[in-house]
Every structure is written in C-alpha cells, then in structure tokens.
Design a protein around this motif. Structure first.
Motif, short mmCIF file in Angstrom:
data_model
loop_
_atom_site.label_atom_id
_atom_site.label_comp_id
_atom_site.label_asym_id
_atom_site.label_seq_id
_atom_site.Cartn_x
_atom_site.Cartn_y
_atom_site.Cartn_z
N GLY A 160 0.82 -1.21 0.00
CA GLY A 160 0.00 0.00 0.00
C GLY A 160 0.85 1.25 0.00
N MET A 161 1.95 1.24 0.76
CA MET A 161 2.86 2.38 0.79
C MET A 161 3.43 2.66 -0.60
SD MET A 161 4.93 1.42 4.29
CE MET A 161 6.33 2.40 3.80
N ILE A 162 3.81 1.61 -1.30
CA ILE A 162 4.40 1.77 -2.63
C ILE A 162 3.39 2.40 -3.58
CG2 ILE A 162 5.40 0.59 -4.61
CD1 ILE A 162 7.09 0.73 -1.95
N ARG A 163 2.15 1.91 -3.54
CA ARG A 163 1.13 2.48 -4.42
C ARG A 163 0.89 3.95 -4.08
NH1 ARG A 163 -1.27 -2.62 -3.41
NH2 ARG A 163 -2.60 -1.70 -1.79
N HIS A 164 0.93 4.26 -2.78
CA HIS A 164 0.71 5.63 -2.34
C HIS A 164 1.82 6.55 -2.87
CE1 HIS A 164 -0.83 8.80 0.26
NE2 HIS A 164 0.39 9.01 0.70
N LEU A 165 3.06 6.13 -2.78
CA LEU A 165 4.17 6.93 -3.28
C LEU A 165 4.13 7.06 -4.80
CD1 LEU A 165 7.16 5.69 -1.08
CD2 LEU A 165 6.10 7.95 -1.03
N GLN A 166 3.81 5.98 -5.47
CA GLN A 166 3.76 6.01 -6.93
C GLN A 166 2.67 6.96 -7.42
OE1 GLN A 166 3.33 1.76 -7.65
NE2 GLN A 166 5.46 1.60 -8.33
N GLY A 167 1.66 7.19 -6.58
CA GLY A 167 0.60 8.11 -6.93
C GLY A 167 0.91 9.54 -6.55
N GLY A 168 2.14 9.81 -6.10
CA GLY A 168 2.54 11.16 -5.73
C GLY A 168 2.09 11.57 -4.34
N GLY A 169 1.92 10.58 -3.45
CA GLY A 169 1.49 10.87 -2.08
C GLY A 169 2.66 11.12 -1.15
N LEU A 170 2.33 11.44 0.09
CA LEU A 170 3.32 11.70 1.13
C LEU A 170 3.22 10.60 2.18
CD1 LEU A 170 4.06 15.11 2.85
CD2 LEU A 170 3.79 13.03 4.22
N MET A 171 4.34 9.98 2.51
CA MET A 171 4.40 8.96 3.56
C MET A 171 5.07 9.56 4.80
SD MET A 171 3.03 5.97 3.20
CE MET A 171 3.77 5.45 4.75
N ALA A 172 4.47 9.30 5.97
CA ALA A 172 5.06 9.71 7.25
C ALA A 172 5.53 8.47 7.98
CB ALA A 172 4.02 10.47 8.08
N LEU A 173 6.82 8.40 8.28
CA LEU A 173 7.43 7.23 8.90
C LEU A 173 8.19 7.60 10.16
CD1 LEU A 173 9.00 5.60 5.69
CD2 LEU A 173 6.77 5.10 6.69
N LEU A 174 8.33 6.62 11.07
CA LEU A 174 9.17 6.76 12.26
C LEU A 174 10.36 5.82 12.10
CD1 LEU A 174 6.44 6.80 15.06
CD2 LEU A 174 7.39 8.73 13.77
N ILE A 175 11.53 6.26 12.58
CA ILE A 175 12.76 5.52 12.27
C ILE A 175 13.51 5.03 13.51
CG2 ILE A 175 14.33 7.51 12.27
CD1 ILE A 175 15.62 6.35 9.76
N ASP A 176 12.98 5.29 14.69
CA ASP A 176 13.81 5.12 15.89
C ASP A 176 13.52 3.88 16.72
OD1 ASP A 176 11.33 6.11 16.56
OD2 ASP A 176 12.05 7.42 18.15
N GLN A 177 12.96 2.85 16.12
CA GLN A 177 12.80 1.60 16.85
C GLN A 177 13.88 0.61 16.43
OE1 GLN A 177 8.54 0.80 16.00
NE2 GLN A 177 8.27 0.81 18.22
N HIS A 178 14.29 -0.23 17.38
CA HIS A 178 15.27 -1.27 17.08
C HIS A 178 14.70 -2.21 16.03
CE1 HIS A 178 18.29 -4.43 17.73
NE2 HIS A 178 17.26 -5.27 17.69
N MET A 179 15.46 -2.45 14.97
CA MET A 179 15.04 -3.37 13.91
C MET A 179 16.09 -4.46 13.80
SD MET A 179 12.17 -2.13 12.89
CE MET A 179 11.86 -2.99 11.36
N SER A 180 15.75 -5.66 14.26
CA SER A 180 16.73 -6.74 14.28
C SER A 180 17.23 -7.08 12.88
CB SER A 180 16.12 -7.98 14.94
OG SER A 180 14.94 -8.38 14.26
N ARG A 181 16.42 -6.83 11.84
CA ARG A 181 16.84 -7.09 10.47
C ARG A 181 17.36 -5.84 9.79
NH1 ARG A 181 12.11 -11.18 8.13
NH2 ARG A 181 12.37 -12.82 9.73
#
Length: 301
Positions: free
Chosen positions: A181-202
């Motif tokens: 869904g995020m990819i389709r949203h960006l491809q349509g010229g949308g804005l994504m709001a993300l948070l980056i500060d959680q530990h990601m084991s991968r």
C-alpha cells in the motif's frame, strides 16, 4: 467475530477505558497536563520506566549532570502521558494543529513538492508529538499516509486505530500488505510519514548517539527507488506544554540508502539532544548493548 483477548488484555483495556473516560470529562487544557502528571508520578514508577530511562541515559549520555538526569526521569514520562492523551483526543488536537506553523529550512521545499504532486517521505521519531505533522497535512488537503505497528493488545489496538484514523489520511500496517500500500501511495505522488527510531533486528548497524543502533533502511531505499524527496520532520512541543511547531529540516541529499538513513539518525539525535525530554527514552533502542559494552571493557583491560 469480537476479539475478547486474554485476561491480561481485558484488564488493561478496562484500565485504559476508565483512564480515558475520567480524563475525557475534563477540558482539554486540563486533560493534557493531568495525563502527563499521572504517567510521570504513578505509571512510570510502577512500570519501571524510570529505570529504563536511566539505563539509556547512562548508555549514551553518561556525563549528563545529576540534576538534569533527575529532571528527565520526570519530564520524559510526562511528555509520554501528554502524547498518549493527545493521540486519543484527535478532535481536540485539530484546533491545536490548525494554529501550528511549519518552520525550518525544508518547509518551503516540502510545501512546493506537495503542491506539485511529487512523492515525498517525511521521517521522524517517537519525539514530541509525531502525529501533529500528519494531522496538519490532512488539514491542508495533502495526500498523506502513515505507517503503524499493530499493538500486542488487540482490544486496545482497535481503540487506538479508531483514534488515529480520526485524524484522516491513510494508514498502513507494518508488514507485506502495508508495504504494498505504501508503494502504491508513493507512486501516486502521495506523502508517507514514517518513524525511524525503533530497534530493527533485520536492520543495518548504524550509529545513534555514537552507539550501534540497528535501523531499517526502508525510507532511504524507497526514496531512491521511487524518486521521492526525503525530509526529516518533527512536531516539537512548546513551553506551554500544549502547542507545537512543525520543524521541517532540509531535504536529505540523494546518495545511497545507508548514508541517507544515517543522516536521518543524525538529524533525530540532534533534536533529542536539544529537547531530551521529548524523546521516548523508554524504548530499547540499543538492544544487546550490555554484552557489547562488557566485551569492550574486557578488551580494554
């Protein structure tokens, strides 16, 4: 089918319902500071949050003056309590957000990109109130979407989703379906709001406060693949405890995903150093640090 949850889930849900019901009867200007006080002086000590905050401060800010440390043990959970009740008061927040200015070196460029229908990724952390920006974009007619992690307690999760959905815009759950869904949203010229500060084991082993912090590269990777502009954005709580300023930093220069993501970590670190009481120090951001530091001490001998 109605999700009944475990006994623990049901107890937590009842406590939340009572908490929100009692505070919800109060005017907003009283509700927010009271929620902050309750979490700082009752919830945080009971749940051991002060110890976790203290451990994280020891890990990355060992030279912090004792008086400042004591202050943060109260002000960090106070901000968390305010954030919590704000997220569950979306209609009240709309009035606050309507008067929230966009500032910073990237504000004009971000607004221009939105007006031109360009794909944009705005990245923040669990800092200040990270939903203020999303609410502001919705009120200005922007096509914004947010990413969320489902809560473990499904009863509370349903109520949480209802609250943050009331802000407007789109919401995607972390996972394969949400990513599509995020990819389709960006491809349509949308804005994504993300948070980056959680530990990601991968994630990739990057630096945050000069210490190893495993971080997802997805924001940088998507920005490169879908030619999206990448901006660090923060909803910074003001001294009155109720109002905000939205600070949009300059666009992250296009390079490679790792370099761009490290730039996002560095940006958030600078904001946390400037306003340490507004970051969620209860996170286990540096998982595995005890073993790492212990090994380092042995090697140093």
């Amino acid at each position: 089918m109605i999700e009944v949850g475990t006994l623990k889930d049901r107890i937590q849900y009842v406590v939340l319902t009572v908490f929100l019901g009692l505070l919800g009867a109060l005017p907003y200007r009283w509700r927010v500071p009271l929620a902050g006080w309750i979490v700082a002086w009752i919830v945080a000590p009971v749940l051991g949050w002060r110890r976790r905050i203290s451990d994280n401060l020891d890990h990355v800010m060992p030279d912090l003056p004792r008086a400042k440390r004591r202050q943060l043990l109260r002000s960090v959970p106070n901000n968390l309590g305010r954030l919590f009740i704000e997220l569950f008061s979306p209609k009240d927040m709309q009035g606050i957000v309507a008067n929230t200015p966009f500032t910073g070196a990237g504000a004009a460029a971000l607004k221009a990109a939105m007006a031109d229908g360009k794909a944009v990724i705005c990245v923040s952390g669990h800092f200040g109130n990270y939903d203020v920006f999303r609410s502001a974009v919705v009120q200005q007619g922007g096509d914004v979407a947010g990413l969320y992690r489902p809560l473990n307690n499904k009863l509370i999760h349903a109520r949480y989703i209802a609250a943050i959905s009331a802000v407007g815009g789109k919401l995607f759950s972390r996972g394969r379906h949400g990513f599509a869904g995020m990819i389709r949203h960006l491809q349509g010229g949308g804005l994504m709001a993300l948070l980056i500060d959680q530990h990601m084991s991968r994630g990739v082993r990057l630096s945050f406060f000069g210490e190893p912090a495993y971080t997802a590269l997805s924001a940088g990777q998507m920005a490169l693949k879908y030619e999206a502009l990448l901006f660090p954005v923060y909803g910074i709580r003001q001294p009155d405890g109720l109002s905000y300023v939205i600070e949009v930093e300059a666009q992250v220069p296009v390079s490679d995903a790792t370099t761009m993501t490290q730039a996002l970590n560095d940006s958030l670190e600078a904001q946390v150093r400037a306003h340490p009481e507004q970051w969620l120090w209860t996170h286990r951001r540096w998982k595995g640090r005890t073993a790492t530091k212990g090994a380092a001490k042995v090697k140093a001998k």
